[in-house]
Every structure is written in C-alpha cells, then in structure tokens.
Design an enzyme around this catalytic site. Structure first.
Site, short mmCIF file in Angstrom:
data_model
loop_
_atom_site.label_atom_id
_atom_site.label_comp_id
_atom_site.label_asym_id
_atom_site.label_seq_id
_atom_site.Cartn_x
_atom_site.Cartn_y
_atom_site.Cartn_z
CG HIS A 19 -1.91 -1.03 1.37
ND1 HIS A 19 -2.11 -1.77 2.52
CD2 HIS A 19 -2.83 -1.49 0.48
CE1 HIS A 19 -3.09 -2.63 2.34
NE2 HIS A 19 -3.55 -2.49 1.11
CE LYS A 43 -14.02 -7.04 4.80
NZ LYS A 43 -13.48 -6.42 3.60
NE ARG A 92 -2.83 -7.88 -4.00
CZ ARG A 92 -3.53 -8.34 -3.00
NH1 ARG A 92 -2.98 -8.52 -1.83
NH2 ARG A 92 -4.80 -8.65 -3.15
CB SER A 130 -4.33 -6.57 4.87
OG SER A 130 -3.99 -5.30 4.36
#
Ligand code: PNS
Length: 164
Positions: A19, A43, A92, A130
């Site tokens: 990030h 969430k 990615r 993450s």
C-alpha cells in the site's frame, strides 16, 4: 504530474508495504492523495478504524501530500464529498482483476463522472496482503518485510493483547 486529488480507498487492515509503495508513487502524480479507510459496520476487521488510521498516519508521515480519512457508505458518495473524481486501486496479479473490474464497472454505472485508475504493484510486493500479515502475525511470524517498520509493534501488541 496530474492536477487535483485522487482517492485511494481500502480496508487497510493493516496497511502493508505494498500500500505504501502505491501511495508514494501516486503522491508523485497527484497534488493530493486521500487514503480512505472503509468504515464498514457489517465487516469487523482485526484492527479498529482508529487503529488503522493511526497506523496509516505513521506509515505515510514522510509523504507531505497525503491525507488519511475514513468513510462509510458508497465510495462514489465519498468522492463527491471530497471533491475528487479519481479512484486509485492497485493490481497485484491476475487474481485481483475480476473483483477490481467488477467494482470499477459498478462505480462507473452509478457515477459516470468517476474514473478508476489502476497502478501495478511493484514486483517486490506482488504477494503482500493484509490477510497474509494478519495470519503471520497471529502465529508470531516475521512481518518485517511486509509492513512498515513504524507499525510493527502496534501489530504485535494487538495480537499479544488478544491472546491474554
Ligand atoms: O481493501 P479492499 O477491502 O479491497 O477495499 C474495498 C473497497 C473499500 C474499495 C470497497 O469495498 C468499497 O469501495 N466499498 C464501499 C462500498 C461501495 O461503494 N460499493 C460499491 C462498489 S462495489
């Protein structure tokens, strides 16, 4: 250099070196980069929104034209409020494409003035996520190549607190 600002939205649970790499590169292209953490009551992440904002603040302290914020609801509504028209997202690998394509199309459908721009992650961070950080940290593994040095103790403490 593009004029104006872009919004880099995400969960950032927690922010990774991938990030930060993207934010540094975007900060060279735009006058201002707003990093916007989704505050989604449905969430629950590992880290509270306050903690994510604090870690992002530390991780981006060296970049002068970055603003850290949080948002709820629709991303396109947040962009209107922030007077921005560009969403920045990182790609990615091919595995990211389907979901990113869907999100960009939905956002375009509901807010035609908003464009999503994609930047390729630097190869060194292609497999940094993450969720990998959370898994490794939960088992006490080495996260030094995955997250900024300045937030390592925050992450380790969060897992140490959870196990006591
Ligand atoms: O880091 P993430 O979890 O991949 O980020 C996803 C995020 C926050 C960019 C996305 O879930 C989002 O924009 N949520 C806000 C709700 C929204 O606007 N939904 C419509 C587009 S699918």
């Amino acid at each position: 250099m593009y004029k104006g600002r872009c919004v880099y939205p995400g969960s950032f649970d927690p922010v990774t070196l991938g990030h930060v790499d993207l934010i540094e590169r975007a900060a060279k292209l735009y006058d201002e980069v707003i990093v916007a953490v989704l505050n989604n009551p449905d969430k629950n992440g590992k880290f509270s929104i306050e903690m994510r904002l604090s870690m992002l603040g530390k991780a981006c302290a060296h970049i002068h034209n970055v603003r850290i914020d949080s948002f709820g609801g629709l991303l396109v509504d947040y962009l209107r409020k922030a007077e921005a028209s560009i969403v920045l997202r990182g790609l990615r690998a091919v595995m990211d494409f389907e979901n990113e394509f869907r999100m960009a199309q939905v956002n375009r459908q509901i807010a035609p003035g908003i464009e999503t721009l994609f930047m390729m992650t630097s190869p060194a961070y292609a497999y940094v996520s993450s969720s990998a950080v959370r898994q490794i940290a939960a088992f006490g593994g080495d996260i030094t190549t995955l997250v900024p040095q300045v937030i390592i103790t925050d992450i380790q403490n969060a897992y140490a607190d959870a196990s006591t």
